[in-house]
Design an enzyme around this catalytic site. Structure first.
Site, PDB file in Angstrom:
ATOM      1  N   GLY A  16       0.833  -1.197   0.000  1.00 42.36           N
ATOM      2  CA  GLY A  16       0.000   0.000   0.000  1.00 42.36           C
ATOM      3  C   GLY A  16       0.863   1.241   0.000  1.00 42.36           C
TER       4      GLY A  16
ATOM      5  N   GLY B 291       0.704   5.770   0.947  1.00 40.89           N
ATOM      6  CA  GLY B 291      -0.024   6.869   1.556  1.00 40.89           C
ATOM      7  C   GLY B 291       0.459   8.196   1.022  1.00 40.89           C
TER       8      GLY B 291
ATOM      9  N   THR C   8       2.919  10.074   1.937  1.00 46.99           N
ATOM     10  CA  THR C   8       4.368  10.283   1.843  1.00 46.99           C
ATOM     11  C   THR C   8       5.141   9.032   1.451  1.00 46.99           C
ATOM     12  OG1 THR C   8       4.192  11.935   3.616  1.00 46.99           O
ATOM     13  CG2 THR C   8       6.395  11.125   3.118  1.00 46.99           C
ATOM     14  N   LYS C   9       4.692   7.855   1.913  1.00 49.36           N
ATOM     15  CA  LYS C   9       5.514   6.653   1.790  1.00 49.36           C
ATOM     16  C   LYS C   9       4.797   5.542   1.048  1.00 49.36           C
ATOM     17  CE  LYS C   9       5.451   6.914   6.092  1.00 49.36           C
ATOM     18  NZ  LYS C   9       5.453   6.714   7.527  1.00 49.36           N
TER      19      LYS C   9
ATOM     20  N   LYS D  18       9.644   0.325   4.042  1.00 43.21           N
ATOM     21  CA  LYS D  18       9.076   1.659   3.870  1.00 43.21           C
ATOM     22  C   LYS D  18      10.086   2.540   3.151  1.00 43.21           C
ATOM     23  CE  LYS D  18       5.763   2.357   7.639  1.00 43.21           C
ATOM     24  NZ  LYS D  18       5.418   3.234   8.773  1.00 43.21           N
TER      25      LYS D  18
ATOM     26  N   ASP E 127      -1.696  12.154  13.260  1.00 43.62           N
ATOM     27  CA  ASP E 127      -2.579  11.503  12.282  1.00 43.62           C
ATOM     28  C   ASP E 127      -3.102  10.217  12.899  1.00 43.62           C
ATOM     29  OD1 ASP E 127      -3.977  10.922  10.002  1.00 43.62           O
ATOM     30  OD2 ASP E 127      -2.244  10.196   8.875  1.00 43.62           O
TER      31      ASP E 127
END
Length: 446
Positions: free
Chosen positions: A89, A91, A93-94, A110, A222
């Site tokens: 997956g 997001g 930023t990463k 990551k 977050d």
């Protein structure tokens, strides 16, 4: 990958500061310029953002260097030998991928998401892709630094990292983490209450640790269920790049309002010019609105519901801090494990015949919710007495056995059945059959 970042390399405070020094050379117009070409400096706004993140990271690295950091056992050599890489997956930023290690096992990788929203929006503002990727890399460096310093069962474990600063101003960073599965709230709602309580208790213990961490009080800015994973049935936070050790500065109380979409909470401005407990309280209310309200009350043992309601009310209004919340959870756990919540209930086991030395065949039977088995009705009980009360409350139930299986609290699982006709000899087992059941009377005569 840089040879200097070989097996067992880890980003200590000194290594981080060295990396920041290299980044500073690029920022101030090194040989390659901002985009890897001579004479192309970074835009002033991007330069300022990079400086700010560098300052934040330097401050965090210095604080993290004040105590023992976890050694990351994996380095660039392990990363180069990894196979079966597949994207899990991504997001803002990463991007996160799964990889199999040459020596066995798997890790989560990551790295900066070059096509992610943070980098794209930065490029739209500044037109400097390499500088924008470097800006995002600082967030990953921050996360690695936090994971090295913060050691808790509720935080995903850092297995190692690889960083490559071999002349490229972007600073490539890959973190190798404990592999987990995404937290699925809909699935959790279908699990037994005891398992949902475990999730909430684990979260409370994590927030207690964050409130008293070696780096000070830490807030998860977050705070969403998607920031958590499940590892071997345990809840762990996996995203720490948006965590902050800074508490809001203030001069007066009216500068310390904690705002949420549906509620606001006035806090006090302390004598040292910080909003008292704002990080702790923000974490706690987010735990209430994202976890407690959904996972705590449904299908809870009736005698425990008043205690759970007190927790929901007190955390929903922030009457409790994290210390009081943990004590309240531990009280519920004690009542549940000890069976004290079953006091003042009628004794019903006398209405059952006990056949020692037998067990029933475990096959598909009537279903109940929430069961530990999809084939039948398998529930956690404190004792045979509680199992008898449950069987009495279910029209289909004619018998039950206390199995050898245990839950995380040490409580046994009881299997409830509609027909006890198939019995198997078992010296360690006991079958309980309703006296009113015709099959029970027949077995008693035999």
């Amino acid at each position: 990958m840089a040879a200097a970042a070989g097996r067992g390399a880890r980003l200590s405070a000194a290594a981080l500061l060295a990396l920041l020094a290299l980044a500073l050379l690029a920022l101030t117009g090194g040989r390659r310029g901002g985009e890897g070409q001579p004479g192309s400096p970074l835009p002033p706004g991007l330069r300022e953002e990079l400086r700010q993140r560098r300052r934040d990271l330097r401050r965090l690295a210095a604080a993290a260097g004040g105590g023992a950091a976890a050694e990351g056992g994996l380095g660039c050599g392990d990363l180069s030998l990894a196979s079966g890489v597949s994207v899990l997956g991504w997001g803002f930023t990463k991007v996160v991928a799964r990889a199999a290690l040459a020596g066995g096992g798997a890790v989560a990788l990551k790295s900066v998401h070059g096509a992610g929203r943070e980098v794209r929006q930065c490029v739209q503002r500044y037109g400097a892709p390499a500088g924008c990727r470097r800006l995002a890399a600082y967030k990953l460096l921050k996360e690695v630094t936090l994971l090295q310093r913060l050691q808790h069962p509720g935080i995903v474990q850092l297995h190692g990292q690889c960083y490559d600063n071999s002349g490229d101003p972007e600073i490539r960073v890959t973190a190798m983490l404990e592999l987990g599965s995404p937290l699925e709230m809909i699935q959790l709602l279908q699990t037994p209450w005891e398992e949902r309580f475990k999730i909430c208790l684990s979260l409370v213990k994590l927030l207690f640790y964050l409130a008293h961490s070696p780096l000070g009080s830490i807030v998860l800015l977050d705070f969403q269920p998607r920031q958590f994973v499940m590892v071997d049935g345990n809840l762990k936070v996996t995203d720490m790049d948006d965590a902050s050790t800074e508490e809001l500065s203030c001069k007066e109380d009216n500068e310390c309002t904690l705002d949420f979409p549906t509620k606001s909470f006035p806090l006090k401005c302390s004598a040292v010019g910080k909003c008292e407990g704002i990080n702790e309280k923000k974490n706690l209310f987010n735990a209430y609105r994202y976890f407690f309200t959904y996972l705590l009350p449904h299908s809870a043992p009736p005698a425990l519901r008043p205690f759970l309601s007190d927790i929901l009310n007190a955390t929903g209004d922030l009457q409790y801090g994290i210390n009081e919340t943990l004590k309240a959870f531990e009280k519920v756990l004690h009542l549940y494990k000890s069976g004290l919540y079953l006091q003042k209930r009628p004794l019903l086991l006398k209405d059952y015949i006990s056949l020692k030395g037998f067990r029933t065949v475990e096959g598909e039977d009537y279903k109940c919710w929430p069961s530990y088995s999809h084939l039948g009705c398998l529930l956690s009980v404190h004792s045979a007495e509680e199992a008898a009360a449950i069987c009495n409350s279910q029209l289909q139930c004619q018998s039950f056995i206390i199995t050898q299986r245990r839950t995380w609290t040490g409580r046994p699982l009881a299997l409830f059945q509609s027909s006890p006709t198939d019995l198997i000899p078992d010296a360690n087992a006991v079958v309980y059959i309703k006296r009113s059941a015709s099959s029970g009377e027949r077995l008693l005569r035999q």
